[in-house]
Enzyme design. Structure first.
Site, PDB file in Angstrom:
ATOM      1  N   GLU A   1      -7.186   0.507  -4.651  1.00 30.35           N
ATOM      2  CA  GLU A   1      -7.223   0.409  -3.182  1.00 30.35           C
ATOM      3  C   GLU A   1      -8.557  -0.133  -2.666  1.00 30.35           C
ATOM      4  OE1 GLU A   1      -6.037   4.377  -2.134  1.00 30.35           O
ATOM      5  OE2 GLU A   1      -3.997   4.024  -2.821  1.00 30.35           O
TER       6      GLU A   1
ATOM      7  N   LYS B   1       2.793  11.115  -3.452  1.00 26.47           N
ATOM      8  CA  LYS B   1       1.755  10.445  -4.237  1.00 26.47           C
ATOM      9  C   LYS B   1       0.855  11.449  -4.963  1.00 26.47           C
ATOM     10  CE  LYS B   1      -1.771   6.890  -3.505  1.00 26.47           C
ATOM     11  NZ  LYS B   1      -2.256   5.964  -2.483  1.00 26.47           N
TER      12      LYS B   1
ATOM     13  N   ASP C   1       0.886  -1.162   0.000  1.00 21.00           N
ATOM     14  CA  ASP C   1       0.000   0.000   0.000  1.00 21.00           C
ATOM     15  C   ASP C   1       0.924   1.212   0.000  1.00 21.00           C
ATOM     16  OD1 ASP C   1      -1.626   2.138   0.619  1.00 21.00           O
ATOM     17  OD2 ASP C   1      -2.297   1.359   2.570  1.00 21.00           O
TER      18      ASP C   1
ATOM     19  N   ASP D   1     -13.303   5.480   2.403  1.00 17.09           N
ATOM     20  CA  ASP D   1     -11.895   5.619   2.795  1.00 17.09           C
ATOM     21  C   ASP D   1     -11.616   7.061   3.226  1.00 17.09           C
ATOM     22  OD1 ASP D   1      -9.154   5.869   2.921  1.00 17.09           O
ATOM     23  OD2 ASP D   1      -8.747   4.874   1.018  1.00 17.09           O
TER      24      ASP D   1
END
Ligand code: AMP
Length: 610
Positions: free
Chosen positions: A181, A77, A12, A203
């Site tokens: 994800e 990211k 992850d 999330d």
């Protein structure tokens, strides 16, 4: 060994934190760093030391972020696969320099991070994080790790996915699959086993919110829609508290606490308070203002909830939009999986449960679930067994620890899932306001010989005499094998619950061994259980008698009180030292007989009182 046998790990690669996991027959588990079993989270932060040329990744780099903002890279990211043009707004939020690199010679609009004299592309920087995870995995597995499954947000486009692959390549990892994800989170719960289902993955992390609607059909996931907010998360909850502190300190003391160093401390304090309020009804705040003054304040959970509610409602609105885009009604969604640290906030769980009309999956740590799912995907790709997840029946019995340390089974082994069982329990001591519930798995009769799957506490029981509260414990295993344990005190309505994936952590061989072990110990286990039960009854009776002696003993004829106390101590001692349940029980009955006159006095007196 062929290349096909090479282990594949799941990664992850997160905006704030990154994790690596590996799935074996016992299910997925995280690979830890050098500081031990708890060290599973690697902050996605890279620190450059310009003088020595050293590069550090993780906690150390994050510690230095405040003093060296220009040489510390976080949130890389957010830059992956994005053109410089797209990043103007984003780069303003970052303390390090982001420039268009080599635009004179290159056609591509590439954004690079400038550290000192050097340019680094986002994949190069992400590769530094991946390299550290690769090192950890190699150390853990004892062989070179060269293959990985890496997760990306469902909304990542092709360029962002390619940038992630490039990062893997630079780190020496063959990225065998890029997985969304939310898909990984659903895989961690074994939801690919459902024939067809619609799943929402909610999330909410520190700085971003994503909602994805997935469709699973014959083991294949399809992302139906995504929505969210790239700048909404737990950090905003912290800011609600920080703003409150700043306002109130200014009003009370006329002092401005908005300087950068104090703000950093306030951020840490606010996060601490927020986390505490996830488990408690209130939290105490103290901020020293100057040499004498202290700002003191209790923050109640409902007060905090009032502050963050508008933010939560924004996430709920996004869920509605995502469902609409997926052309499903929110109430048609079968399962909701919770991901991200902020989903521990009770109000979020409550609002999500209300909005989707189903209890969300929270059994797996929301910070770990994506990496665990990546590892499950990796094990599927490597053709390894899916481990215990493939059971359609409960492989081992499930129950709770009862008084005296015995295992009280609620669901026996080999029951088809889904299934449900309920049992009533009570308190053991007068005025007891909390009970600890230890959820157990195993075939042995005593709790110490079983596996503890989780412990939770039912608090806030109104004080009552022992034995009066009615505590109903329910075990519910759904069709995916996820266990919900709920305890409700029925007189007060107080309740608490925990969710667990009982199938993780054991291999088939271990299950077999545990079953055989139970058979081998059956006889001694039964007598140990019996002894524990008898001792518990003795303790209960002794507590009751001792209370009566204290309150009404003076009303007994002279000498009888002392005699009864002596006999009480004798029984206490016998129950402690003897391991003969029959002898103890006989002595208990004899003692109870002796307490009859005192019990009669107690009844008469309490009638007088009422
Ligand atoms: P993530 O980005 O998924 O690592 O989530 C990090 C966010 O989760 C941060 O804002 C944390 O403060 C928040 N968080 C972690 N634990 C808790 C908790 N027990 N209660 C509330 N927020 C939490």
């Amino acid at each position: 060994m062929t290349d096909n046998d090479a282990p594949i790990v799941g990664i992850d690669l997160g905006t704030t934190n990154s994790l690596v996991a590996y799935a074996d027959e016992a299910g997925p588990h995280l690979i830890h760093g050098p500081a031990g079993a708890e060290d599973v989270i690697l902050p996605s932060v890279i620190g450059f030391d310009l003088s020595g040329g050293d590069v550090t990744v993780g906690h150390t780099a994050r510690l230095h972020a405040v003093e060296k903002p220009e040489t510390t890279v976080h949130s890389i990211k957010r830059l992956m696969g994005r053109g410089f043009g797209d990043l103007r707004a984003e780069s303003k939020r970052l303390p390090y320099r982001v420039l268009r690199r080599g635009c004179e010679i290159e056609e591509r609009d590439v954004a690079s991070v400038v550290i000192g004299e050097k340019f680094y592309t986002p994949p190069q920087l992400s590769a530094m994080i991946l390299a550290e995870l690769k090192r950890r995995a190699t150390g853990y597995l004892g062989r070179e790790v060269t293959k990985a499954v890496i997760t990306v947000p469902a909304h990542f486009d092709d360029t962002q996915r390619q940038a992630t692959r490039d990062a893997g390549l630079i780190a020496g990892l063959d990225v065998v699959r890029i997985v969304n994800e939310p898909t990984a989170a659903a895989l961690a719960y074994g939801l690919d086993r459902a024939e067809t289902a619609t799943i929402a993955v909610y999330d909410l992390g520190g700085g971003t919110f994503d909602i994805s609607i997935l469709r699973i059909e014959d083991g294949m996931f399809e992302v139906l829609s995504t929505d969210g907010d790239t700048h909404l998360g737990g950090d905003d909850f912290d800011h609600c508290l920080i703003d409150l502190f700043i306002r109130e300190v200014h009003k009370q003391f006329g002092v401005d606490i908005t300087t950068p160093t104090i703000k950093q401390q306030l951020r840490t304090l606010a996060e601490e308070i927020k986390v505490r309020l996830s488990n408690a009804d209130e939290a105490q705040v103290e901020i020293a203002i100057g040499p004498k003054d202290v700002y003191r304040r209790v923050i109640r959970r409902d007060e905090f909830e009032g502050m963050i509610e508008p933010l939560i409602e924004r996430t709920i609105a996004a869920c509605g939009r995502a469902a609409k885009a997926a052309r499903v009604r929110v109430d048609e969604i079968d399962r909701v999986v919770m991901v991200g640290g902020s989903t521990r906030v009770p109000l979020i769980r409550q609002r999500v449960a209300e909005a989707f009309a189903c209890a969300p999956y929270t059994a797996i740590n929301p910070d770990h679930v994506v990496a665990m799912g990546a590892a499950v995907q990796a094990s599927i790709l490597s053709g390894a067994q899916r481990g215990m997840l493939l059971f359609d029946v409960t492989p081992l019995s499930l129950g709770i620890e009862t008084m005296g340390g015995a295992m009280g089974k609620l669901i026996p082994a080999n029951v088809r899932i889904p299934c449900k069982a309920t049992e009533n329990f009570t308190t053991f001591q007068d005025g007891q306001t909390a009970v600890k519930i230890n959820v157990l798995q195993g075939e042995r009769e005593m709790a110490k010989d079983c596996r503890s799957l989780g412990v939770f506490e039912l608090r806030g029981i109104p004080p009552m005499p022992a034995g009066l509260p009615k505590i109903k414990v329910t075990f519910l295993i759904d069709q995916n094998g996820i266990l919900d344990v709920t305890a409700v005190e029925e007189r007060s309505g107080k309740n608490a619950s925990v969710q667990i994936v009982p199938s993780y952590g054991l291999t088939r061989d271990e299950v077999k061994h545990l079953q055989e072990d139970a058979i081998a110990h059956a006889r001694e286990d039964m007598s140990a259980h019996h002894l524990a039960d008898v001792r518990t009854t003795v303790e209960f009776d002794l507590n009751k008698a001792s209370g009566m002696i204290q309150k009404y003993g003076h009303l007994l004829p002279a000498g009888q009180r002392d005699e009864l106390t002596r006999q009480l101590n004798e029984l206490k001692e016998l129950s402690k030292i003897s391991d003969d349940p029959h002898a103890i029980n006989k002595a208990r009955m004899k003692f109870n007989h002796k307490t009859v006159p005192l019990a009669e006095i107690a009844v008469k007196e309490s009638l007088k009182d009422s």
